[in-house]
Design a protein around this motif. Structure first.
Motif, PDB file in Angstrom:
ATOM      1  N   CYS A 945       0.833  -1.205   0.000  1.00  0.00           N
ATOM      2  CA  CYS A 945       0.000   0.000   0.000  1.00  0.00           C
ATOM      3  C   CYS A 945       0.866   1.254   0.000  1.00  0.00           C
ATOM      4  CB  CYS A 945      -0.952  -0.004   1.189  1.00  0.00           C
ATOM      5  SG  CYS A 945      -0.146  -0.162   2.807  1.00  0.00           S
ATOM      6  N   ALA A 946       1.931   1.255   0.790  1.00  0.00           N
ATOM      7  CA  ALA A 946       2.812   2.420   0.837  1.00  0.00           C
ATOM      8  C   ALA A 946       3.563   2.582  -0.471  1.00  0.00           C
ATOM      9  CB  ALA A 946       3.796   2.283   2.000  1.00  0.00           C
ATOM     10  N   GLN A 947       3.955   1.456  -1.070  1.00  0.00           N
ATOM     11  CA  GLN A 947       4.698   1.531  -2.317  1.00  0.00           C
ATOM     12  C   GLN A 947       3.849   2.126  -3.429  1.00  0.00           C
ATOM     13  OE1 GLN A 947       4.382  -0.243  -5.384  1.00  0.00           O
ATOM     14  NE2 GLN A 947       6.218   0.787  -6.138  1.00  0.00           N
ATOM     15  N   ALA A 948       2.553   1.824  -3.453  1.00  0.00           N
ATOM     16  CA  ALA A 948       1.694   2.267  -4.552  1.00  0.00           C
ATOM     17  C   ALA A 948       1.221   3.703  -4.395  1.00  0.00           C
ATOM     18  CB  ALA A 948       0.481   1.344  -4.659  1.00  0.00           C
ATOM     19  N   CYS A 949       1.081   4.205  -3.179  1.00  0.00           N
ATOM     20  CA  CYS A 949       0.399   5.477  -2.914  1.00  0.00           C
ATOM     21  C   CYS A 949       0.975   6.624  -3.744  1.00  0.00           C
ATOM     22  CB  CYS A 949       0.499   5.821  -1.435  1.00  0.00           C
ATOM     23  SG  CYS A 949      -0.300   7.390  -1.016  1.00  0.00           S
ATOM     24  N   PRO A 950       0.221   7.171  -4.704  1.00  0.00           N
ATOM     25  CA  PRO A 950       0.751   8.246  -5.548  1.00  0.00           C
ATOM     26  C   PRO A 950       1.103   9.514  -4.794  1.00  0.00           C
ATOM     27  CG  PRO A 950      -1.181   7.235  -6.560  1.00  0.00           C
ATOM     28  CD  PRO A 950      -1.110   6.733  -5.151  1.00  0.00           C
ATOM     29  N   SER A 951       0.450   9.757  -3.661  1.00  0.00           N
ATOM     30  CA  SER A 951       0.711  10.979  -2.909  1.00  0.00           C
ATOM     31  C   SER A 951       1.700  10.759  -1.764  1.00  0.00           C
ATOM     32  CB  SER A 951      -0.596  11.555  -2.358  1.00  0.00           C
ATOM     33  OG  SER A 951      -1.270  10.615  -1.556  1.00  0.00           O
ATOM     34  N   ASP A 952       2.237   9.542  -1.653  1.00  0.00           N
ATOM     35  CA  ASP A 952       3.231   9.236  -0.622  1.00  0.00           C
ATOM     36  C   ASP A 952       2.695   9.555   0.773  1.00  0.00           C
ATOM     37  OD1 ASP A 952       5.677   8.133   0.052  1.00  0.00           O
ATOM     38  OD2 ASP A 952       6.734  10.042   0.028  1.00  0.00           O
ATOM     39  N   ALA A 953       1.438   9.180   0.996  1.00  0.00           N
ATOM     40  CA  ALA A 953       0.809   9.473   2.284  1.00  0.00           C
ATOM     41  C   ALA A 953       1.110   8.414   3.328  1.00  0.00           C
ATOM     42  CB  ALA A 953      -0.711   9.595   2.101  1.00  0.00           C
ATOM     43  N   ILE A 954       1.581   7.232   2.904  1.00  0.00           N
ATOM     44  CA  ILE A 954       1.777   6.105   3.818  1.00  0.00           C
ATOM     45  C   ILE A 954       3.264   5.853   3.995  1.00  0.00           C
ATOM     46  CG2 ILE A 954       1.237   3.685   4.255  1.00  0.00           C
ATOM     47  CD1 ILE A 954      -1.142   3.944   2.371  1.00  0.00           C
ATOM     48  N   VAL A 955       3.699   5.767   5.236  1.00  0.00           N
ATOM     49  CA  VAL A 955       5.100   5.495   5.565  1.00  0.00           C
ATOM     50  C   VAL A 955       5.137   4.271   6.468  1.00  0.00           C
ATOM     51  CG1 VAL A 955       7.204   6.381   6.616  1.00  0.00           C
ATOM     52  CG2 VAL A 955       5.681   7.934   5.391  1.00  0.00           C
ATOM     53  N   PHE A 956       6.049   3.342   6.154  1.00  0.00           N
ATOM     54  CA  PHE A 956       6.161   2.105   6.934  1.00  0.00           C
ATOM     55  C   PHE A 956       7.615   1.914   7.358  1.00  0.00           C
ATOM     56  CE2 PHE A 956       7.017  -2.471   7.207  1.00  0.00           C
ATOM     57  CZ  PHE A 956       6.043  -2.862   8.117  1.00  0.00           C
ATOM     58  N   GLY A 957       7.811   1.372   8.548  1.00  0.00           N
ATOM     59  CA  GLY A 957       9.183   1.125   8.982  1.00  0.00           C
ATOM     60  C   GLY A 957       9.244   0.625  10.410  1.00  0.00           C
ATOM     61  N   ASP A 958      10.459   0.625  10.941  1.00  0.00           N
ATOM     62  CA  ASP A 958      10.737   0.120  12.280  1.00  0.00           C
ATOM     63  C   ASP A 958      10.621   1.250  13.288  1.00  0.00           C
ATOM     64  OD1 ASP A 958      11.662  -1.128  14.544  1.00  0.00           O
ATOM     65  OD2 ASP A 958      13.733  -1.369  13.826  1.00  0.00           O
ATOM     66  N   MET A 959       9.686   1.128  14.210  1.00  0.00           N
ATOM     67  CA  MET A 959       9.495   2.159  15.227  1.00  0.00           C
ATOM     68  C   MET A 959      10.592   2.133  16.283  1.00  0.00           C
ATOM     69  SD  MET A 959       5.348   2.158  15.758  1.00  0.00           S
ATOM     70  CE  MET A 959       5.280   0.440  16.275  1.00  0.00           C
ATOM     71  N   ASN A 960      11.372   1.052  16.335  1.00  0.00           N
ATOM     72  CA  ASN A 960      12.492   0.993  17.274  1.00  0.00           C
ATOM     73  C   ASN A 960      13.729   1.700  16.737  1.00  0.00           C
ATOM     74  OD1 ASN A 960      11.322  -0.249  19.412  1.00  0.00           O
ATOM     75  ND2 ASN A 960      12.317  -2.234  19.142  1.00  0.00           N
ATOM     76  N   ASP A 961      13.713   2.048  15.454  1.00  0.00           N
ATOM     77  CA  ASP A 961      14.841   2.755  14.852  1.00  0.00           C
ATOM     78  C   ASP A 961      14.611   4.255  15.015  1.00  0.00           C
ATOM     79  OD1 ASP A 961      16.815   3.859  13.318  1.00  0.00           O
ATOM     80  OD2 ASP A 961      16.234   2.886  11.437  1.00  0.00           O
ATOM     81  N   PRO A 962      15.406   4.935  15.857  1.00  0.00           N
ATOM     82  CA  PRO A 962      15.168   6.372  16.083  1.00  0.00           C
ATOM     83  C   PRO A 962      15.289   7.208  14.821  1.00  0.00           C
ATOM     84  CG  PRO A 962      16.699   5.468  17.701  1.00  0.00           C
ATOM     85  CD  PRO A 962      16.536   4.426  16.638  1.00  0.00           C
ATOM     86  N   GLY A 963      16.063   6.743  13.844  1.00  0.00           N
ATOM     87  CA  GLY A 963      16.256   7.528  12.637  1.00  0.00           C
ATOM     88  C   GLY A 963      15.333   7.155  11.506  1.00  0.00           C
ATOM     89  N   SER A 964      14.411   6.217  11.731  1.00  0.00           N
ATOM     90  CA  SER A 964      13.527   5.786  10.651  1.00  0.00           C
ATOM     91  C   SER A 964      12.531   6.884  10.295  1.00  0.00           C
ATOM     92  CB  SER A 964      12.780   4.514  11.037  1.00  0.00           C
ATOM     93  OG  SER A 964      11.859   4.770  12.079  1.00  0.00           O
ATOM     94  N   ARG A 965      12.124   6.855   9.048  1.00  0.00           N
ATOM     95  CA  ARG A 965      11.173   7.867   8.588  1.00  0.00           C
ATOM     96  C   ARG A 965       9.844   7.744   9.314  1.00  0.00           C
ATOM     97  NH1 ARG A 965       8.401   8.207   2.740  1.00  0.00           N
ATOM     98  NH2 ARG A 965       7.397  10.237   2.955  1.00  0.00           N
ATOM     99  N   VAL A 966       9.408   6.513   9.594  1.00  0.00           N
ATOM    100  CA  VAL A 966       8.130   6.342  10.270  1.00  0.00           C
ATOM    101  C   VAL A 966       8.188   6.935  11.672  1.00  0.00           C
ATOM    102  CG1 VAL A 966       8.597   4.052  11.258  1.00  0.00           C
ATOM    103  CG2 VAL A 966       6.258   4.703  10.685  1.00  0.00           C
TER     104      VAL A 966
END
Length: 1000
Positions: A945-966
Motif C-alpha cells: 500500500c505504501a509503495q503504490a500510494c501516488p501521494s506518498d501518504a503512507i510510511v512504513f518502517g521500524d518504530m524501534n529505529d530512532p532515525g527511521s522515517r516512520v
C-alpha cells in the motif's frame, strides 16, 4: 460473481493422476487409465533470468491510459504476479494508480480473444490459424484500391509510426482516437497561443489551484503525476500550503480534496474564469497587453448571474489568486464538456496568461499525447457514409462503445467493406468486425511509447504469451510480406528488429557511448530513455478566439441537467472487465459492481425517491434506467451517471452490467471537438427497486474522531489535535483524559502486555505505519495494491450485498457539514489492521490462531483458525474478514489464477483474514539482509500500500529505529490514533488532515 469450475479444472483426482512425477524430464503415467497421460515439462535449459523461488523484475510501460507511466513487473517462475511503479520514470516516479495495477488482470483475463477469428458463412466468428488470418487481410488489401482506413487508440510510438507509414503506403488514412481526449484544450491553445498542443501542468509549484471541472486526480491527463504534485503543494509540510478551489456541478474526487467546492450551474465555468481574470487586471495590477478590453464586460456581477457564485466570493478568490504566485488554473474533463467546452478552455488559458502562470506552472513544449480528436473520427464517418472505405482496421480502440449512440457511428462503421480488429478482447467494436487479429498484451510484447517530449518508454515481453496472440507490429510486417506491392518496403524480419532499428537511430542522435548493445541494455533496465523536460518556449497571446462567457443552452426540455462523469477505476469503460476495479468501491460513492444515478437529497425528498429506487432518465437522444444514489455532492438541478457501464460485449465480468450513460447524449456533429455534450433529461420512477452494493457504513463520524482534522492556523502553530479543538472553539470528541490514559497504560504494562511485547521490544524491530491524511486523496490505489500483493479474493456483487467483502484495507469516506451553515466536506481515512500492542483480538481466540509476534505484528495462523469469529467481534476497527467460500473457484477463473502471488498463502474457506503488513516482504528483506551480513536499512522495502500510494501518504518502517522515517512522522504534532480511548495501542498512527475554514 458465481463461476463454476470448468470440467477440465485441476481436481483432487486429476492431481493424484500426476502425483508420481518427480525429477527433470520425468513423465507421469497414470495406472488407472492410459487416456489420461499427463506430462510435466520442467526447465530443461534454465533461463539465466529465472531462479526458482526468487522474483525477476522487468521494466516496462503502462498502456492503461495515455499518460504512459513506467512499470516494474515482478515475475515468478516465468509469470507476472505484480505491477509497481518505476522510480526512474519522470511521470509517475515509482507510483501507480489502481488502473495501472489492474493491468495484470487484463493479461490473464478469461475474456481475452485466444486466437485469430473470422466470420463464417453463418455470421459467427470462428477460430482460424494465423497463416489463414494474415492471408485473408493481405487479399483484402490487394483489392482495396486505396480505400483503407485505420482507427488507432495507441499512443505515440514506433508502432504508431509504422501503422501510419503502412497505411499511407496503401493510400489510406489513420485516425488516432482516444475517448477521453483533450481536444477542447488543444483547440483553445491553437486559438490563443498558436500552439496546437496539450501542455504539462506543474501542480507541485502552484500555490493556488483553480479547477473548472477538471478531475485531475481521476482521469484528466496524467492522474498519478498530478496527484504527486498536488500532494507536494497541498499537503501540509509545516508551513503554508496551496489552496485548492473547485468549480463544478458535481463533487468529484478532485472536488472532495478541494478547500472550497462551488456547485455551479453547468456551462458557467467560463464566466467565472473570465471574471477572475478581469479582477486580476482591474483590481490587482496584472497587466497583459490586449486583454483589458476583451475582459471589460466580464465582471463578477455578470459571473454571479451565470453561475450562482456570489460576486463577493469571486472577488475574494481573485484576491487570493493575486497574492499566491505562481498559481494554476485547469479546465476540461468529461464533466465540463458542453457546447462551450472550447470557450471554457480558452477562458482558463486567458486566466493563466493574466496570472503569469504560462511558463511557470503551464508548460508548453511538453506536448502531451492526445490523439486526433472526435472531429477526425467524424470526418472518417463521412467517408464511411460515402463508401470510401473498403478495409477498416481498428487497433486498441472501441469507438462503437465509447461514441454516443446518437452519433450514428455504429451504423457508419458497418458500412465499411471489411472490418478488422486487433483487440485483445471481444468488445463492442470487435464484435462488429469480420476478422479478429488479437494483439499481445502490453506485458507480452515489444513496443515503446512517447507520451510527451523527452520521454521514450520501452515495453518488453516479461513472459511467454498466455494465448495464441500476435504482436500487431508483426502482423503488419507479415501482411506486408504477403501482399507485396506498395507494402514491400516494410521488410524487417520481426517487429522486435524494427523497434531496435528505430532505437539505433535514437542512440545515434544521443551519441551513446559504448555502442548500441550497451545503450539498449541500459534502456531496457531503466525502462526507457528519459531526457530533461524541454524548456518552456516563450508564448505570445494571439486571441483569435472570441472570448464568450454566456452559458450554452443544453438540448432538451427535461427538468434536470445531465452531466456524465468518468470514474477513476473504469475510465472510458476499459476497466469494467477487471474484478479488482469493479469490487474496489468507487472512492466518491463507495458503490461497487454496478452503475447509479446521483440525486441531491433535497431533490430526492421532493421526488419521493430513495436509495436503490430505479428511475428512468430520458433525453431527446435516448433513455436509460439506473438505481438512485442520494448524494449530497451534486446540485439540486443536476443528475449524473458514471461512464464505463452498459457493455453489450467485453467479457463475463462486464456484459449486461448497468447502462451506458452515453445513450443519453447527442453526437459530436456541429461541435466536432466535444464528444460528450451535456443535455437536459427528465426523471421518472419505474416502481422497481434494487439493493445498492455498497461498502459504506455510517457516512458520518458521529463525534468519534476517526478522520481528524485541524485548522491551518493550528497546524502552523504546532498544536496537537486536542489543542486544535480548543483553538477552534469546538467541543472535542469523546476521548480519555491524559490522566486516564496514563492510568490505563500503567495497568497494561503490569499485566500480560509485559510478556507479549515489553520484554523483547527493545531487541527486535517493531513495525509500524504512519498515514498523513493531509496527503491522502482517497484514490484507493493502496486498496488495489493490497488485492494484488496478498491474493485477496473478489467476492462479487451478491456477497458485497451480504457484507462479505474481503478487502484487507478499505478507504473510509466521511461527510462533514453540508446540513446547515458549514459547507460540505469529505474526509478520507485508510483503515487496516492496526497491529495493536494490546490487541483485543488475541486473548479471545480459543485456538490461539491470533497471536503477537516478536516484531510487533498481530499474526494470524490460518491452519489453526476454526472460524469462531470471536476476534472479529472483539476488534474495534472491524478489519477482520471471514472467508465464507472457496473463492479460488469463483474469484480466479482460468487463467486468472496465474496472477496469484506465490509468496502468499491462498486462504481456505472458514478462516479469518486481515492485513499482515505484507509479512512476506518483511521476511524477504530480513533474509536478504541476513545473507549479506548487515542490518536492515530503513526504506529498503515497504508494504504494497505504501509503495503504490501516488501521494506518498503512507510510511512504513521500524518504530524501534530512532532515525527511521516512520518514527519521524509519528512524532509529528498532528499525530493521533483512531479510537485511542480503547487503549489497544495501535501501531498505525494517523496525522490529522489540515483544513482551511475561512482562511486564505
Amino acid at each position: 460473481m458465481p463461476h463454476e469450475p470448468k470440467p477440465d479444472a485441476v481436481t483432487r483426482r486429476r492431481f493424484l493422476t500426476v502425483l508420481g512425477a518427480s525429477g527433470a524430464g520425468t513423465v507421469a503415467l497414470s495406472g488407472c487409465s492410459t487416456d489420461r497421460v499427463e506430462k510435466l515439462v520442467p526447465y530443461l535449459v534454465q533461463s539465466e533470468d529465472q531462479v526458482p523461488g526468487l522474483a525477476t523484475w522487468y521494466a516496462s510501460t503502462c498502456t492503461e491510459c495515455p499518460a504512459g507511466c513506467g512499470l516494474h513487473v515482478r515475475t515468478r517462475e516465468g509469470r507476472a504476479v505484480k505491477l509497481e511503479g518505476n522510480p526512474d520514470h519522470p511521470i509517475n516516479r515509482g507510483k501507480l494508480c489502481s488502473r495501472g495495477q489492474a493491468a495484470l488482470q487484463g493479461l490473464y483475463n478469461p475474456g481475452r480473444v485466444k486466437a485469430p477469428r473470422a466470420r463464417n458463412a453463418a455470421g459467427a466468428l470462428e477460430e482460424i490459424t494465423w497463416e489463414d488470418a494474415i492471408g485473408r487481410l493481405a487479399a483484402k488489401l490487394g483489392g482495396a484500391a486505396g480505400k483503407v482506413a485505420v482507427i488507432s487508440g495507441a499512443g505515440r510510438g514506433t508502432l504508431s509510426d509504422l501503422l501510419a507509414d503502412w497505411t499511407a503506403a496503401l493510400g489510406g488514412r489513420v485516425v488516432r482516437y482516444q475517448a477521453l481526449d483533450q481536444e477542447p484544450l488543444r483547440a483553445a491553445n491553437q486559438a490563443l497561443f498558436g500552439r496546437p498542443e496539450v501542455p504539462a501542468f506543474d501542480f507541485a509549484r502552484a500555490r493556488f489551484i483553480l479547477s473548472f471541472g477538471a478531475d485531475f486526480l481521476e482521469t484528466w491527463l496524467a492522474p498519478v503525476e498530478n496527484q504527486r504534485g498536488f500532494a507536494e503543494s497541498h499537503g501540509f509540510n509545516g508551513g503554508a500550503t496551496a489552496k485548492h478551489v473547485f468549480f463544478g456541478p458535481r463533487m468529484s474526487l478532485t472536488a472532495m480534496n478541494a478547500d472550497e467546492w462551488h456547485p455551479i450551474a453547468p456551462g458557467s465555468e467560463a464566466a467565472l474564469a473570465l471574471a477572475i481574470a478581469h479582477l486580476l487586471v482591474t483590481e490587482h495590477g496584472r497587466s497583459a497587453a490586449g486583454v483589458a478590453d476583451a475582459l471589460a464586460a466580464h465582471t463578477p456581477e455578470a459571473a454571479e448571474k451565470e453561475s450562482g457564485v456570489p460576486a463577493a466570493t469571486i472577488r475574494r478568490i481573485a484576491r487570493e489568486v493575486a497574492e499566491a504566485r505562481p498559481s494554476l488554473a485547469v479546465a476540461g474533463g468529461v464533466s465540463a464538456q458542453h457546447r462551450g467546452a472550447v470557450e471554457l478552455a480558452a477562458a482558463v488559458n486567458l486566466l493563466n496568461y493574466v496570472a503569469g502562470n504560462v511558463g511557470e506552472t503551464v508548460l508548453f513544449g511538453a506536448d502531451l499525447d492526445g490523439g486526433d480528436g472526435a472531429g477526425a473520427l467524424d470526418e472518417l464517418g463521412r467517408a464511411l457514409d460515402a463508401g470510401q472505405v473498403a478495409v477498416l482496421l481498428v487497433h486498441e480502440a472501441n469507438p462503437v462503445y465509447t461514441m454516443p449512440a446518437a452519433s450514428g457511428f455504429t451504423g457508419r462503421f458497418r458500412k465499411a467493406g471489411y472490418k478488422v480488429s486487433t483487440s485483445s478482447w471481444l468488445d463492442e467494436t470487435a464484435a462488429e468486425c469480420d476478422l479478429l487479429l488479437p494483439n499481445h498484451h502490453a506485458l507480452e510484447r515489444w513496443d515503446d511509447a512517447r507520451p510527451r517530449a523527452g520521454v521514450h518508454g520501452l515495453m518488453q515481453p516479461v513472459m511467454q504469451p498466455v494465448f495464441t496472440t500476435m504482436n500487431t507490429g508483426d502482423v503488419l510486417l507479415q501482411v506486408a510480406k504477403k501482399a507485396g506491392g506498395a507494402l514491400a518496403k516494410f521488410d524487417a524480419p520481426s517487429y522486435e528488429a524494427h523497434l531496435k532499428s528505430r532505437w539505433q537511430a535514437l542512440a545515434g542522435e544521443r551519441a551513446a557511448a559504448g555502442g548500441f548493445d550497451d545503450f539498449w541494455r541500459a534502456a531496457l533496465a531503466r525502462g526507457g530513455l528519459y531526457g530533461e523536460r524541454p524548456a518552456a518556449p516563450a508564448v505570445s497571446l494571439a486571441l483569435s478566439l472570441p472570448v464568450r462567457a454566456s452559458r450554452p443552452a443544453l438540448e432538451g426540455d427535461g427538468e434536470f441537467s445531465f452531466v456524465p462523469h468518468a470514474t477513476s477505476f473504469l475510465y472510458d469503460g476499459r476497466g469494467t472487465n477487471k474484478p479488482w476495479l469493479l469490487e474496489n468501491p468507487d472512492p466518491v460513492t463507495k458503490l461497487t459492481w454496478h452503475h447509479w444515478v446521483e440525486v441531491h437529497p433535497d431533490t430526492a425528498r421532493r421526488l419521493d425517491v430513495r436509495n436503490g429506487e430505479v428511475v428512468r432518465l430520458a433525453s431527446p437522444h435516448g433513455a436509460i434506467e439506473a438505481p438512485v444514489l442520494v448524494f449530497p455532492g451534486i446540485r439540486r438541478d443536476v443528475v449524473s451517471v458514471p461512464l464505463g457501464f452498459g457493455h453489450t460485449a467485453y467479457g463475463e465480468f462486464t456484459t449486461a452490467r448497468g447502462a451506458n450513460a452515453l445513450d443519453l447524449l447527442p453526437g459530436p456533429a456541429g461541435q466536432p471537438f466535444v464528444p460528450y455534450v451535456a443535455v437536459k433529461v427528465s426523471l421518472e420512477k419505474t416502481g422497481v427497486f434494487r439493493d445498492l452494493a455498497t461498502t459504506e457504513g455510517n457516512p458520518r463520524q458521529l463525534g468519534r474522531g476517526i478522520a481528524e482534522a485541524m485548522p491551518l492556523a493550528a497546524a502552523v502553530k504546532g498544536l496537537t489535535v486536542r489543542e486544535s479543538y480548543e483553538l477552534d472553539g469546538r467541543p472535542p470528541h469523546e476521548v480519555n483524559t491524559e490522566r486516564e490514559l496514563e492510568a490505563i497504560a500503567g495497568w497494561a504494562e503490569g499485566q500480560h502486555i509485559r510478556t507479549r511485547r515489553g520484554d523483547y521490544a527493545r531487541e527486535n524491530p517493531q513495525w509500524g505505519m504512519a498515514i498523513d491524511l493531509s496527503r491522502c486523496t482517497g484514490c484507493s490505489a493502496c486498496v488495489t495494491a493490497c488485492y494484488a500483493e496478498n491474493n485477496i479474493a473478489t467476492v462479487g456483487e451478491a456477497d458485497v450485498l451480504r457484507g462479505r467483502e474481503m478487502t484487507w484495507m478499505r478507504l473510509e469516506r466521511y461527510w462533514e457539514g453540508g446540513e446547515g451553515a458549514p459547507p460540505l466536506e469529505a474526509r478520507f481515512v485508510p483503515m487496516l489492521c492496526q497491529h495493536c500492542g494490546n490487541a483485543p483480538c488475541e486473548p479471545v481466540c480459543p485456538v490461539y490462531a491470533a497471536y503477537h509476534t516478536a516484531d510487533g505484528l498481530n499474526g494470524q495462523i490460518y491452519n489453526r483458525c476454526v472460524g469462531t469469529r470471536y476476534c472479529a467481534n472483539n476488534c474495534p476497527y472491524k478489519v477482520r474478514y471471514f472467508n465464507w467460500y472457496k473463492y479460488s473457484e469463483r474469484s480466479w477463473p482460468e487463467p486468472l489464477q496465474l496472477q496469484l502471488n506465490p509468496d502468499v498463502t491462498v486462504r481456505a474457506r472458514g478462516v479469518m483474514e486481515k492485513c499482515t503488513f505484507c509479512i512476506q516482504r518483511i521476511r524477504g528483506a530480513q533474509n536478504q539482509a541476513r545473507l549479506e551480513g548487515r542490518p536492515l536499512r530503513d526504506g529498503e522495502f515497504t508494504t504494497a500500500c505504501a509503495q503504490a500510494c501516488p501521494s506518498d501518504a503512507i510510511v512504513f518502517g521500524d518504530m524501534n529505529d530512532p532515525g527511521s522515517r516512520v518514527n519521524q512522522v509519528k512524532r509529528n504534532h498532528r499525530a493521533y490514533h483512531v479510537l485511542e480511548e480503547t487503549n489497544v495501542r495501535p501501531a498505525v498512527t494517523y496525522l490529522a488532515k489540515v483544513v482551511r475554514r475561512g482562511e486564505a
